[in-house]
Design a protein around this motif. Structure first.
Motif, mmCIF file in Angstrom:
data_model
loop_
_atom_site.group_PDB
_atom_site.id
_atom_site.type_symbol
_atom_site.label_atom_id
_atom_site.label_comp_id
_atom_site.label_asym_id
_atom_site.label_seq_id
_atom_site.Cartn_x
_atom_site.Cartn_y
_atom_site.Cartn_z
ATOM 1 N N ALA A 66 0.824 -1.212 0.000
ATOM 2 C CA ALA A 66 0.000 0.000 0.000
ATOM 3 C C ALA A 66 0.855 1.257 0.000
ATOM 4 O O ALA A 66 0.561 2.227 -0.701
ATOM 5 N N GLY A 67 1.931 1.240 0.779
ATOM 6 C CA GLY A 67 2.771 2.427 0.890
ATOM 7 C C GLY A 67 3.567 2.724 -0.360
ATOM 8 O O GLY A 67 3.594 3.857 -0.836
ATOM 9 N N LEU A 68 4.201 1.694 -0.923
ATOM 10 C CA LEU A 68 5.065 1.913 -2.084
ATOM 11 C C LEU A 68 4.274 2.002 -3.387
ATOM 12 O O LEU A 68 4.436 2.946 -4.165
ATOM 13 N N MET A 69 3.441 1.013 -3.639
ATOM 14 C CA MET A 69 2.701 0.986 -4.900
ATOM 15 C C MET A 69 1.664 2.100 -4.973
ATOM 16 O O MET A 69 1.397 2.647 -6.042
ATOM 17 N N GLY A 70 1.071 2.396 -3.826
ATOM 18 C CA GLY A 70 0.034 3.423 -3.837
ATOM 19 C C GLY A 70 0.598 4.817 -4.026
ATOM 20 O O GLY A 70 0.256 5.524 -4.975
ATOM 21 N N ASN A 71 1.503 5.219 -3.157
ATOM 22 C CA ASN A 71 2.004 6.595 -3.184
ATOM 23 C C ASN A 71 2.994 6.859 -4.305
ATOM 24 O O ASN A 71 2.900 7.871 -5.002
ATOM 25 N N GLY A 72 3.974 5.979 -4.480
ATOM 26 C CA GLY A 72 5.053 6.253 -5.422
ATOM 27 C C GLY A 72 4.586 6.514 -6.841
ATOM 28 O O GLY A 72 4.830 7.586 -7.411
ATOM 29 N N GLU A 73 3.896 5.549 -7.432
ATOM 30 C CA GLU A 73 3.472 5.691 -8.823
ATOM 31 C C GLU A 73 2.421 6.785 -8.988
ATOM 32 O O GLU A 73 2.428 7.522 -9.982
ATOM 33 N N ARG A 74 1.516 6.892 -8.027
ATOM 34 C CA ARG A 74 0.457 7.897 -8.153
ATOM 35 C C ARG A 74 1.035 9.315 -8.127
ATOM 36 O O ARG A 74 0.619 10.178 -8.913
ATOM 37 N N ILE A 75 1.979 9.561 -7.237
ATOM 38 C CA ILE A 75 2.567 10.899 -7.142
ATOM 39 C C ILE A 75 3.361 11.240 -8.398
ATOM 40 O O ILE A 75 3.283 12.363 -8.909
ATOM 41 N N ALA A 76 4.125 10.266 -8.909
ATOM 42 C CA ALA A 76 4.890 10.517 -10.132
ATOM 43 C C ALA A 76 3.961 10.881 -11.291
ATOM 44 O O ALA A 76 4.259 11.787 -12.089
ATOM 45 N N GLU A 78 0.936 12.199 -10.967
ATOM 46 C CA GLU A 78 0.336 13.498 -10.659
ATOM 47 C C GLU A 78 1.290 14.636 -11.020
ATOM 48 O O GLU A 78 0.858 15.686 -11.493
ATOM 49 N N ARG A 79 2.566 14.424 -10.789
ATOM 50 C CA ARG A 79 3.557 15.446 -11.156
ATOM 51 C C ARG A 79 3.571 15.661 -12.664
ATOM 52 O O ARG A 79 3.602 16.799 -13.144
ATOM 53 N N GLU A 80 3.565 14.558 -13.408
ATOM 54 C CA GLU A 80 3.603 14.681 -14.866
ATOM 55 C C GLU A 80 2.306 15.274 -15.416
ATOM 56 O O GLU A 80 2.309 15.972 -16.423
ATOM 57 N N GLY A 81 1.183 14.962 -14.766
ATOM 58 C CA GLY A 81 -0.105 15.449 -15.238
ATOM 59 C C GLY A 81 -0.428 16.875 -14.813
ATOM 60 O O GLY A 81 -1.444 17.433 -15.235
ATOM 61 N N GLN A 86 -1.176 22.339 -9.729
ATOM 62 C CA GLN A 86 -2.445 22.982 -9.399
ATOM 63 C C GLN A 86 -2.616 23.122 -7.881
ATOM 64 O O GLN A 86 -3.110 24.144 -7.394
ATOM 65 N N LEU A 87 -2.166 22.115 -7.146
ATOM 66 C CA LEU A 87 -2.291 22.164 -5.692
ATOM 67 C C LEU A 87 -1.438 23.281 -5.098
ATOM 68 O O LEU A 87 -1.787 23.843 -4.052
ATOM 69 N N ARG A 88 -0.347 23.606 -5.747
ATOM 70 C CA ARG A 88 0.510 24.673 -5.233
ATOM 71 C C ARG A 88 -0.148 26.052 -5.340
ATOM 72 O O ARG A 88 0.298 26.998 -4.699
ATOM 73 N N LEU A 89 -1.191 26.142 -6.144
ATOM 74 C CA LEU A 89 -1.915 27.402 -6.256
ATOM 75 C C LEU A 89 -2.930 27.582 -5.135
ATOM 76 O O LEU A 89 -3.524 28.653 -4.990
ATOM 77 N N THR A 90 -3.121 26.522 -4.338
ATOM 78 C CA THR A 90 -4.055 26.574 -3.210
ATOM 79 C C THR A 90 -3.288 26.921 -1.936
ATOM 80 O O THR A 90 -2.048 26.915 -1.920
ATOM 81 N N VAL A 153 6.026 8.277 -0.769
ATOM 82 C CA VAL A 153 5.963 9.688 -1.147
ATOM 83 C C VAL A 153 7.329 10.150 -1.649
ATOM 84 O O VAL A 153 7.436 10.842 -2.673
ATOM 85 N N ALA A 154 8.388 9.769 -0.946
ATOM 86 C CA ALA A 154 9.736 10.169 -1.352
ATOM 87 C C ALA A 154 10.085 9.621 -2.731
ATOM 88 O O ALA A 154 10.643 10.329 -3.577
ATOM 89 N N ILE A 155 9.732 8.363 -2.991
ATOM 90 C CA ILE A 155 10.016 7.760 -4.294
ATOM 91 C C ILE A 155 9.248 8.489 -5.393
ATOM 92 O O ILE A 155 9.760 8.707 -6.498
ATOM 93 N N GLY A 156 8.007 8.870 -5.094
ATOM 94 C CA GLY A 156 7.196 9.570 -6.080
ATOM 95 C C GLY A 156 7.795 10.886 -6.527
ATOM 96 O O GLY A 156 7.583 11.322 -7.660
ATOM 97 N N TYR A 157 8.563 11.542 -5.651
ATOM 98 C CA TYR A 157 9.212 12.804 -6.008
ATOM 99 C C TYR A 157 10.658 12.605 -6.455
ATOM 100 O O TYR A 157 11.264 13.514 -7.011
ATOM 101 N N LEU A 158 11.186 11.423 -6.210
ATOM 102 C CA LEU A 158 12.564 11.163 -6.599
ATOM 103 C C LEU A 158 12.667 10.737 -8.052
ATOM 104 O O LEU A 158 13.630 11.078 -8.742
#
Length: 247
Positions: A66-76, A78-81, A86-90, A153-158
């Motif tokens: 849940a921690g690796l597969m869920g956060n890592g790929e999803r965040i990567a 989201e960054r590309e998309g 958009q969240l940084r504008l909030t 989360v860290a992997i998703g931004y790395l």
């Protein structure tokens, strides 16, 4: 942050593929690995039976998934998309985003833990000596899952979207095998066991094993997990700020 957490939970629950690998897969592996064992089969070098050992191991494996597969790929993705842009504008601060992702990862972990326990109790007749051990075991494994949610989360931004999956899989299988989730580390050579002793997955499963034996988690294992959580969460926050400066 509360709004983001609610949104992320709904998105996670709607992802059938993710929910299968997080909830169903660990229970199926438990039945596959521990299916031919019984309470008389002891893990070498421990006082645990095979079903007891693998109940904690597979519950921990579900948390890792849940921690690796869920956060890592999803965040990567989201960054590309452009979603994180958009969240940084909030008004949401960077630490709020990281905390929300870690919290959602922990929420997704709880069903996996409970279902593995239910399957172990019903299918293999696993019993603990005292009733308090069940909630204590659940709480310990659930709290420890924050470490892997932060790592995800860290992997998703790395890593970039193309690189995140192979990187995640290397870490995923490495931590699972060396940490003793798929087989007891007592069967490993000494040099490999010494490496595994300092991995977060080994300390993580040791929490549950100590409770199964009727005791409290060892201070070394708790300290290791707290240290890893600080490193992974701090790294995730730093990578988020670094990504913000690039945007």
């Amino acid at each position: 942050m509360k709004t983001l957490v609610k949104l992320e939970i709904v998105r996670t629950l709607r992802n059938r593929k993710f929910m299968f690998f997080t909830i169903v897969y660990p229970s199926a592996l438990f039945l596959l690995i521990a299916g031919s064992t019984d309470a008389h089969d002891q893990v070498p070098g421990t006082r645990l039976s095979m079903p007891l050992y693998y109940m904690v191991a597979m519950a921990s494996f579900g948390a890792l998934t849940a921690g690796l597969m869920g956060n890592g790929e999803r965040i990567a993705k989201e960054r590309e998309g452009g979603w994180t842009r958009q969240l940084r504008l909030t008004p949401l601060p960077g630490r709020g985003y990281v905390a929300a992702k870690i919290a959602v990862g922990a929420v997704a972990t709880l069903p996996s833990i409970v279902i593995v326990f239910v399957v172990a109790a019903v299918a293999k007749g696993v019993r603990l000596d005292a009733l308090w051990e069940w909630p204590a075991l659940t709480a310990a494994i659930w709290a420890g899952s924050l470490v892997f949610a932060a790592l995800g989360v860290a992997i998703g931004y790395l890593a970039s979207g193309d690189a995140v999956r192979p990187l995640t899989m290397i870490i995923y299988f490495g931590l699972s095998i060396l940490g003793g989730l798929w087989m007891p580390t007592t069967s490993y050579p000494d040099w490999l066991r010494n490496i595994g002793d300092y991995l977060p997955t080994h300390a993580y499963t040791a929490l549950g094993q100590a409770i199964e034996l009727g005791g409290a988690p060892h201070a070394k294992d708790v300290a290791l997990l707290i240290g890893y959580l600080a490193v992974f969460a701090g790294g995730a926050a730093w990578l988020y700020r670094k990504d913000t400066r690039k945007a």
